[in-house]
Write an enzyme that holds these catalytic residues in place. Structure first.
Site, short mmCIF file in Angstrom:
data_model
loop_
_atom_site.label_atom_id
_atom_site.label_comp_id
_atom_site.label_asym_id
_atom_site.label_seq_id
_atom_site.Cartn_x
_atom_site.Cartn_y
_atom_site.Cartn_z
N TYR A 124 0.87 -1.27 0.13
CA TYR A 124 -0.14 0.01 0.09
C TYR A 124 0.92 1.16 0.13
O TYR A 124 1.83 1.49 0.93
CB TYR A 124 -0.88 -0.10 1.16
CG TYR A 124 -1.94 1.29 1.11
CD1 TYR A 124 -2.96 1.20 0.34
CD2 TYR A 124 -1.78 2.37 1.74
CE1 TYR A 124 -4.02 2.18 0.12
CE2 TYR A 124 -2.39 3.48 1.65
CZ TYR A 124 -3.52 3.58 0.84
OH TYR A 124 -4.17 4.57 0.86
N GLN A 186 -10.81 0.62 1.20
CA GLN A 186 -11.03 -0.18 0.00
C GLN A 186 -10.01 -0.99 -0.22
O GLN A 186 -9.99 -1.94 -0.75
CB GLN A 186 -11.94 0.52 -0.76
CG GLN A 186 -11.13 1.72 -1.52
CD GLN A 186 -11.52 2.86 -0.86
OE1 GLN A 186 -11.54 3.14 0.37
NE2 GLN A 186 -11.31 4.08 -1.86
N ASN A 209 -2.75 6.45 6.69
CA ASN A 209 -3.42 7.12 7.74
C ASN A 209 -4.11 6.37 8.92
O ASN A 209 -3.82 4.94 8.76
CB ASN A 209 -4.40 8.32 7.16
CG ASN A 209 -5.48 7.67 6.40
OD1 ASN A 209 -5.91 6.14 6.71
ND2 ASN A 209 -6.01 8.04 5.61
N SER A 233 3.27 9.39 11.42
CA SER A 233 4.82 9.35 11.55
C SER A 233 5.01 10.22 12.82
O SER A 233 4.34 10.99 13.31
CB SER A 233 5.50 10.04 10.45
OG SER A 233 6.79 9.83 10.59
N GLN A 255 9.33 15.81 10.18
CA GLN A 255 8.32 14.78 10.44
C GLN A 255 6.96 15.57 10.69
O GLN A 255 6.03 15.11 10.07
CB GLN A 255 8.91 13.90 11.70
CG GLN A 255 10.15 12.94 11.22
CD GLN A 255 9.64 12.16 10.23
OE1 GLN A 255 8.69 11.33 10.27
NE2 GLN A 255 10.26 12.23 8.93
N HIS A 258 4.54 15.68 7.72
CA HIS A 258 4.03 14.73 7.05
C HIS A 258 2.54 14.85 7.36
O HIS A 258 1.71 14.39 6.42
CB HIS A 258 4.68 13.44 7.82
CG HIS A 258 5.58 12.46 6.99
ND1 HIS A 258 5.53 11.98 6.04
CD2 HIS A 258 6.82 12.50 7.50
CE1 HIS A 258 6.55 11.36 5.47
NE2 HIS A 258 7.51 11.59 6.61
N GLU A 322 9.29 5.71 16.56
CA GLU A 322 9.34 5.28 15.19
C GLU A 322 10.88 5.68 14.89
O GLU A 322 11.46 4.74 14.53
CB GLU A 322 8.58 5.79 14.37
CG GLU A 322 8.47 5.58 12.81
CD GLU A 322 7.76 6.26 12.04
OE1 GLU A 322 7.66 5.83 10.75
OE2 GLU A 322 7.26 7.43 12.38
N HIS A 323 11.05 6.99 14.80
CA HIS A 323 12.46 7.47 14.54
C HIS A 323 13.15 8.02 15.75
O HIS A 323 12.44 8.76 16.61
CB HIS A 323 12.34 8.50 13.43
CG HIS A 323 11.78 8.22 12.37
ND1 HIS A 323 10.38 8.40 11.88
CD2 HIS A 323 12.24 7.34 11.10
CE1 HIS A 323 10.07 7.86 10.74
NE2 HIS A 323 10.93 7.27 10.42
N ASP A 356 14.75 7.99 5.21
CA ASP A 356 13.60 7.98 4.51
C ASP A 356 13.64 7.80 3.17
O ASP A 356 12.84 7.47 2.39
CB ASP A 356 12.82 9.59 4.67
CG ASP A 356 11.97 9.59 5.83
OD1 ASP A 356 11.71 8.64 6.54
OD2 ASP A 356 11.37 10.61 6.21
N GLU A 410 1.52 -38.08 28.03
CA GLU A 410 0.42 -37.03 27.71
C GLU A 410 -0.83 -37.53 27.25
O GLU A 410 -1.95 -36.75 26.89
CB GLU A 410 0.85 -35.89 26.39
CG GLU A 410 1.98 -35.29 26.91
CD GLU A 410 2.24 -33.88 25.82
OE1 GLU A 410 2.93 -33.07 26.05
OE2 GLU A 410 2.07 -34.23 24.93
N HIS A 415 0.03 -40.92 19.05
CA HIS A 415 1.63 -40.55 18.75
C HIS A 415 2.40 -41.42 19.29
O HIS A 415 3.43 -41.93 18.68
CB HIS A 415 1.67 -39.41 19.72
CG HIS A 415 1.21 -37.97 18.91
ND1 HIS A 415 -0.21 -37.68 19.03
CD2 HIS A 415 1.79 -36.63 18.71
CE1 HIS A 415 -0.37 -36.69 18.67
NE2 HIS A 415 0.60 -35.89 18.36
#
Length: 429
Positions: A124, A186, A209, A233, A255, A258, A322-323, A356, A410, A415
C-alpha cells in the site's frame, strides 16, 4: 510545542500521549467498508473511490501504456536519484540474507531451517498531497530480493484518475507485478478478500493514515498477515548543548510536515538548548510550503527537559519512538541504553531524511509505541522460516523410546504408536 521540565514518571503517559484516535473510534467505518468489499467486490471499490477520492473510474488496472507515459514525465535527474537510492537499499537488504541452519541433534537425526519467500504480497503506497514513491523502493526492493512471486501494489488515484507518475516509474523499476488505482480502507479490503480485479494476497505492507492502519489490523482477523501497525509518523530527538539547534529544528519539522497527526518530541538535558531549538522552529516553519500541516503537528508535540541522560533514556524507551535521533557528546552511553526504537540516527550529520530516502535502511517502521515489540520492515519480513528433519534407522532407534514415554505421559497413544510400529519393525528384522 509544550515544554515539560523534569516530569515525574507518573506524568509520562499523559505527556507522551499520541494525537491518534483509537481503534474503537474508527473500527465501525472500516468494518462497513470491509463488509461491502467482501460481498460486492469491484462494485464497492468503484463506490468508495467516488466517495473518498472524488473520481469515477472504469478500471482500476494500470496499463502498460500508462506505465510508459509515466516514465516519460519523470525528470532524468530524479530518475538518477531514485536509482542511487535503490542501489543503497538493495545493498543493505541483500546483506540480510542468511544461510540455512543445519544441525545433527543426535546420531541419525538431522534438522535444518531454510527461509522461503511469501508467494503473494500487497503493497500500500499513500498518495494525496505527498505521494510516497520512496515507500515503493522500501517495500518492493526487499520483496524482489526475497523472491516473492506476486507483488501487488495499490495507491489512490488523483482526481484525474491517475497515480502519481513517479510512483508508477519507481514501481516499474522495482519489478512490481500488478498496480491498481485504489486507496484507503477499500484498498486494504481488496487485498484482504480479493475482487474481480484485485487478487487476494497473503501479507500486506505499507504505511497509511489512521484508517489504513486500523484496516490493516482488522485484515488480520481474516487470515491476512501485515508488516506491523504503521500509522502517523513520529520522531524523537535526544540532543544536548553540543548539537546544532538549526539541524535539530529542521529534523523535527521534517516529520511534522508529514501530517497534522504526526508527532515530534525533543528531549534534552539543557533548557538553554531547548529554547534555541524552539526559536529555530519558529523561524524555519515560516518558510515551509506545508507550514499549516507542520504547525498542527507542532501543536501536538513536546519539548522535555530531563534531569539526566539516564532519566532521558528511560523516558525514550517508555515512549518507543518510530524514529530516534541522537545528537550528543555521550552518544555511546545512549546507544547502549536504547531498547525501543524503530530506527536510530546517530550524530549531527545523520538526518532522519537520509533513512527516509537513500541511506539504505528501511523507512517502514512501527509507530504508536509498537517499536517495543515490532521490527521495521526488513528482508525477513518477506520470508517464512521452514524447518526440516530427516531421521535414519539409527536415529529412530536412538530417540524412539524418548518419544514413546513423552507421548504416553500426555495420553496421546496414537503419537506413541506412530513410533512403536517403526521400532517393532526395526527390532524384528
Amino acid at each position: 510545542m509544550k515544554k515539560s521540565i523534569n516530569p515525574k514518571r507518573t506524568d509520562w503517559p499523559e505527556i507522551l500521549k499520541r494525537p491518534t484516535r483509537t481503534v474503537e473510534d474508527i473500527e465501525e467505518v472500516v468494518q462497513e467498508v470491509f463488509r461491502e468489499v467482501r460481498i460486492k467486490g469491484d462494485e464497492a471499490l468503484f463506490k468508495y473511490t467516488r466517495l473518498f477520492d472524488n473520481v469515477d473510474l472504469n478500471t482500476f488496472v494500470v496499463s502498460d501504456e500508462e506505465m510508459k507515459a509515466a516514465a516519460l514525465l519523470v525528470p532524468d535527474e530524479l530518475k538518477a536519484a531514485i536509482g542511487r537510492a535503490k542501489d543503497n537499499i538493495q545493498k543493505f537488504h541483500a546483506a540480510q540474507r542468511t544461510e540455512p541452519v543445519r544441525v545433527s541433534t543426535s546420531k541419525g537425526i538431522e534438522c535444518w531451517q531454510e527461509k522461503r519467500p511469501i508467494e503473494s504480497i500487497g503493497l500500500y503506497i499513500p498518495g494525496g498531497s505527498a505521494p510516497l514513491f520512496s515507500t515503493v523502493l522500501m517495500l518492493a526492493v526487499p520483496a524482489s530480493i526475497a523472491g516473492c512471486e506476486e507483488i501487488v501494489l495499490c495507491s489512490p488515484p488523483d482526481r484525474s484518475g491517475t497515480i502519481n507518475p513517479v510512483i508508477l516509474y519507481t514501481a516499474g523499476l522495482c519489478g512490481v507485478s500488478k498496480i491498481f488505482k485504489v486507496g484507503g480502507i477499500q484498498a486494504i479490503g481488496a487485498l484482504t478478500f480479493g475482487t474481480e480485479s484485485i487478487p487476494q494476497v497473503y501479507k500486506i505492507f505499507g504505511p497509511g493514515n489512521q484508517y489504513v492502519t486500523v484496516a490493516k489490523q482488522l485484515a488480520t482477523r481474516y487470515s491476512i498477515a501485515i508488516d506491523m501497525p504503521a500509522g502517523p509518523s513520529e520522531l524523537l530527538v535526544f540532543a544536548d548543548e553540543t548539537a546544532i539547534p538549526s539541524y535539530v529544528a529542521a529534523d523535527l519539522l521534517s516529520q511534522a510536515e508529514h501530517g497534522a497527526d504526526s508527532q515530534v518530541i525533543l528531549v534534552t538535558t539543557s533548557d538553554d538548548f531547548a529554547v534555541k531549538v524552539y526559536e529555530e522552529i519558529e523561524q524555519q516553519i515560516k518558510e515551509l510550503p506545508r507550514r499549516q500541516i507542520a504547525q498542527k503537528a507542532i501543536e501536538n508535540s513536546r519539548i522535555i527537559v530531563a534531569e539526566s541522560e539516564e532519566n532521558a533514556m528511560q523516558l525514550i524507551n517508555f515512549y518507543g519512538p518510530e524514529h530516534l535521533i541522537i545528537a550528543c557528546k555521550n552518544e555511546d552511553f545512549l546507544l547502549e541504553k536504547i531498547r525501543n526504537a524503530g530506527s536510530v540516527f546517530v550524530g549531527n550529520y545523520t538526518p532522519e531524511s537520509a533513512g527516509d530516502y537513500a541511506s539504505g535502511t528501511n523507512h517502514t517502521l512501527p509507530t504508536n509505541g509498537y517499536s517495543k515489540q515490532y521490527s521495521g520492515v526488513n528482508l525477513d519480513s518477506y520470508m517464512k522460516s521452514m524447518t526440516f528433519q530427516r531421521i535414519s534407522k539409527d536415529g529412530i532407534l536412538y530417540i524412539g523410546n524418548t518419544i514413546e514415554l513423552m507421548a504416553a505421559a500426555e495420553g496421546l497413544d496414537a503419537h506413541k504408536n506412530a513410533v512403536s510400529l517403526r521400532l517393532n519393525d526395526l527390532r524384528n528384522t
